[in-house]
Scaffold this active site. Structure first.
Site, short mmCIF file in Angstrom:
data_model
loop_
_atom_site.label_atom_id
_atom_site.label_comp_id
_atom_site.label_asym_id
_atom_site.label_seq_id
_atom_site.Cartn_x
_atom_site.Cartn_y
_atom_site.Cartn_z
N ASP A 82 34.03 46.54 20.85
CA ASP A 82 35.46 46.80 20.98
C ASP A 82 35.98 47.52 19.72
O ASP A 82 35.91 46.96 18.63
CB ASP A 82 36.15 45.44 21.15
CG ASP A 82 37.65 45.55 21.34
OD1 ASP A 82 38.20 46.65 21.17
OD2 ASP A 82 38.26 44.51 21.64
N CYS A 135 36.10 47.37 30.91
CA CYS A 135 36.23 46.76 29.58
C CYS A 135 37.39 45.78 29.63
O CYS A 135 37.78 45.33 30.71
CB CYS A 135 36.40 47.83 28.50
SG CYS A 135 37.89 48.83 28.64
N ASN A 180 41.06 48.48 29.35
CA ASN A 180 41.01 49.75 30.10
C ASN A 180 41.81 50.86 29.40
O ASN A 180 42.38 51.74 30.04
CB ASN A 180 41.47 49.58 31.56
CG ASN A 180 41.18 50.77 32.48
OD1 ASN A 180 41.92 51.03 33.43
ND2 ASN A 180 40.13 51.52 32.21
N CYS A 232 40.42 51.86 25.93
CA CYS A 232 39.49 52.46 24.94
C CYS A 232 38.12 52.76 25.55
O CYS A 232 37.79 53.91 25.83
CB CYS A 232 39.31 51.54 23.73
SG CYS A 232 40.85 51.21 22.82
N ARG A 233 37.32 51.71 25.77
CA ARG A 233 35.92 51.95 26.14
C ARG A 233 35.73 52.43 27.57
O ARG A 233 35.02 53.42 27.81
CB ARG A 233 35.10 50.66 25.90
CG ARG A 233 34.96 50.33 24.45
CD ARG A 233 34.48 48.91 24.25
NE ARG A 233 35.50 47.94 24.65
CZ ARG A 233 35.33 46.63 24.71
NH1 ARG A 233 34.15 46.12 24.41
NH2 ARG A 233 36.32 45.83 25.07
N SER A 234 36.32 51.74 28.56
CA SER A 234 36.01 52.12 29.94
C SER A 234 36.63 53.46 30.36
O SER A 234 35.97 54.21 31.09
CB SER A 234 36.33 51.00 30.94
OG SER A 234 37.70 50.68 30.96
P1 4NP Z 1 39.17 48.22 25.48
O1 4NP Z 1 39.78 47.87 24.04
O2 4NP Z 1 38.81 46.89 26.09
O3 4NP Z 1 37.97 49.03 25.14
O4 4NP Z 1 40.23 48.97 26.23
C1 4NP Z 1 40.83 46.98 23.82
C2 4NP Z 1 42.12 47.38 24.05
C3 4NP Z 1 43.16 46.51 23.76
C4 4NP Z 1 42.88 45.24 23.27
C5 4NP Z 1 41.58 44.86 23.06
C6 4NP Z 1 40.54 45.72 23.34
N1 4NP Z 1 43.94 44.36 22.96
O5 4NP Z 1 43.67 43.29 22.39
O6 4NP Z 1 45.12 44.69 23.23
#
Ligand code: 4NP
Length: 152
Positions: free
Chosen positions: A122, A7, A10, A12-14
């Protein structure tokens, strides 16, 4: 067999995909190595987001030992499947990936039963429902991926 979930951050989703897939693959009696990584650098070294841990742990998944890292070029040779959570991250991977490994890239939800949803949204800037939705989508796709790998 080795699977990498990707993702943006790294956190939340992955990592959720890694935790869910590990548990469900083990339950299915398969030894499939899995890992997760991000295409962005902001959160390198961070533990999974507490909201992701809460949503996943409530369903029995463990986030022990996980911390964020960036996708690296060696990943493209090391993993058999490299699955992005959304198209933006798939595009990021396509730009980094050596041509001989491009066939390993895809979207995780290609393995999900619901053909109308192709991306794991996201959840970072939204509320708790978004984190529940992430676990729902990832559980369904993990089972599809496990079935696909066992059939292959
Ligand atoms: P992830 O989510 O890609 O699922 O880990 C996010 C985590 C942080 C951010 C965006 C998406 N950010 O903008 O900091």
């Amino acid at each position: 067999m080795k699977v990498l979930f990707v993702c943006l951050g790294n956190i939340c989703r992955s990592p959720t995909a890694e935790a869910v897939f590990k548990a469900r693959a083990a339950k299915a009696g398969l030894t499939i190595e899995s890992d997760s990584a991000g295409t962005a650098t902001w959160h390198i070294g961070s533990r999974p987001d507490p909201r992701s841990q809460k949503a996943g742990e409530a369903r029995g998944y463990s986030f022990a030992g996980l911390s964020a890292r960036e996708v690296k070029i060696a990943d493209f040779a090391a993993f058999d499947y490299i699955l992005a959570m959304d198209r933006q991250n798939l595009q990021n991977l396509e730009m980094l990936c050596p041509p001989e490994h491009k066939s390993k890239l895809g979207l995780l939800l290609e393995f999900a039963p619901d053909e109308n949803v192709s991306e794991v949204p996201d959840p970072y800037y939204g509320g708790p429902d978004g984190f529940e939705n992430v676990v729902d989508l990832i559980e369904a796709a993990s089972d599809g991926l496990i079935a696909h790998i066992s059939a292959a």
